[in-house]
Motif scaffolding. Sequence first.
Motif, PDB file in Angstrom:
ATOM      1  N   ILE A 192     -15.063  15.123  21.498  1.00  0.00           N
ATOM      2  CA  ILE A 192     -15.836  15.367  22.714  1.00  0.00           C
ATOM      3  C   ILE A 192     -17.205  15.958  22.386  1.00  0.00           C
ATOM      4  N   ALA A 193     -17.255  16.937  21.481  1.00  0.00           N
ATOM      5  CA  ALA A 193     -18.536  17.552  21.130  1.00  0.00           C
ATOM      6  C   ALA A 193     -19.483  16.532  20.512  1.00  0.00           C
ATOM      7  N   GLU A 194     -18.944  15.623  19.711  1.00  0.00           N
ATOM      8  CA  GLU A 194     -19.764  14.570  19.119  1.00  0.00           C
ATOM      9  C   GLU A 194     -20.374  13.698  20.214  1.00  0.00           C
ATOM     10  N   ALA A 195     -19.568  13.330  21.190  1.00  0.00           N
ATOM     11  CA  ALA A 195     -20.061  12.488  22.284  1.00  0.00           C
ATOM     12  C   ALA A 195     -21.153  13.187  23.078  1.00  0.00           C
ATOM     13  N   ILE A 202     -21.757   9.074  28.850  1.00  0.00           N
ATOM     14  CA  ILE A 202     -20.409   9.052  28.295  1.00  0.00           C
ATOM     15  C   ILE A 202     -19.468   8.378  29.285  1.00  0.00           C
ATOM     16  N   ALA A 203     -18.597   7.514  28.744  1.00  0.00           N
ATOM     17  CA  ALA A 203     -17.523   6.925  29.537  1.00  0.00           C
ATOM     18  C   ALA A 203     -16.193   7.391  28.979  1.00  0.00           C
ATOM     19  N   VAL A 204     -15.281   7.773  29.853  1.00  0.00           N
ATOM     20  CA  VAL A 204     -13.935   8.179  29.458  1.00  0.00           C
ATOM     21  C   VAL A 204     -12.968   7.070  29.842  1.00  0.00           C
ATOM     22  N   MET A 205     -12.188   6.608  28.849  1.00  0.00           N
ATOM     23  CA  MET A 205     -11.220   5.546  29.090  1.00  0.00           C
ATOM     24  C   MET A 205      -9.807   6.093  29.128  1.00  0.00           C
ATOM     25  N   ALA A 206      -8.967   5.477  29.959  1.00  0.00           N
ATOM     26  CA  ALA A 206      -7.534   5.769  30.010  1.00  0.00           C
ATOM     27  C   ALA A 206      -6.833   4.523  30.511  1.00  0.00           C
ATOM     28  N   ALA A 207      -5.809   4.089  29.787  1.00  0.00           N
ATOM     29  CA  ALA A 207      -4.995   2.931  30.184  1.00  0.00           C
ATOM     30  C   ALA A 207      -5.850   1.703  30.489  1.00  0.00           C
ATOM     31  N   ARG A 240     -13.460  16.860  28.803  1.00  0.00           N
ATOM     32  CA  ARG A 240     -12.074  17.216  28.462  1.00  0.00           C
ATOM     33  C   ARG A 240     -11.173  17.129  29.685  1.00  0.00           C
ATOM     34  N   GLN A 241     -11.638  17.604  30.821  1.00  0.00           N
ATOM     35  CA  GLN A 241     -10.849  17.497  32.043  1.00  0.00           C
ATOM     36  C   GLN A 241     -10.548  16.041  32.390  1.00  0.00           C
ATOM     37  N   ALA A 242     -11.559  15.196  32.237  1.00  0.00           N
ATOM     38  CA  ALA A 242     -11.368  13.777  32.549  1.00  0.00           C
ATOM     39  C   ALA A 242     -10.342  13.142  31.613  1.00  0.00           C
ATOM     40  N   MET A 243     -10.376  13.526  30.348  1.00  0.00           N
ATOM     41  CA  MET A 243      -9.425  12.983  29.381  1.00  0.00           C
ATOM     42  C   MET A 243      -7.998  13.448  29.672  1.00  0.00           C
TER      43      MET A 243
END
Length: 248
Positions: A192-195, A202-207, A240-243
């Motif tokens: 996360i810190a790298e992003a 930033i895009a957060v992916m899940a499923a 982090r919350q989104a992940m």
Amino acid sequence: MSFLQLDRVTYRYQGLTPVIDGVSWTINEGEFHCLVGKSGCGKTTLLKLAAGLLQPDEGAVYLRGEKVTKPSSSIGYVFQAPTLLEWKRVIDNVLLPISLKRKPAKEDYELAHDLLERVGLSAYRDHYPAQLSGGQQSRVAMARALIQRPALLFLDEPFAALDAITREELQADLLTLCRLQNTSVLFITHDIAEAVYLADRIAVMAAGKIVYALDVDLPKPRTLEMRYEPRFNELSFHVRQAMEGVKR
């Protein structure tokens, strides 16, 4: 016109449940985008679709308004392993993408030397990969990816195996090189810190879906001090919350 556009892209392995499920995403010219998510969420598959290495079952990918049906010569790649040729010198590894097409010209050597100097490896140009550290090999891989001045660069967790200090140094090098060439970037990471440090967005992916998007409003150029400031931590916490699937 957007530079890279994914339009409702869906992809299934062997006709099963979608690995990528209706993803739309846009990268404008010169932007640096990071894609984060837990293992198995579809990040690498989405990168392969964006690069033309896979074809979507539904939807389409467009580069400069043209539909992507195969890999383009205007795209560069950096993967987790540097994959250097052990029997070639550093300078020859950097020049490899050109050597596969034609004999490198004087201008190609000049650019290769310049890239190696910018990543702190000008003194190692005649060394072989086995004589380099892991971080140095990753720097060679970055220079190789940029030798053809790609308009778009795809990176799949290229710094994951490196120690924290080396990783931070390479992040700074990458931002500098991409800024100099005005390269658009899609960068996959678990970190996360790298992003937050690298990205404009930033895009957060899940499923197989993008479940959260964040514009990173940190000033440029990015600095080491930013990593310890409240706004950096706040942005990291949102990701982090989104992940973790926490609704905001």
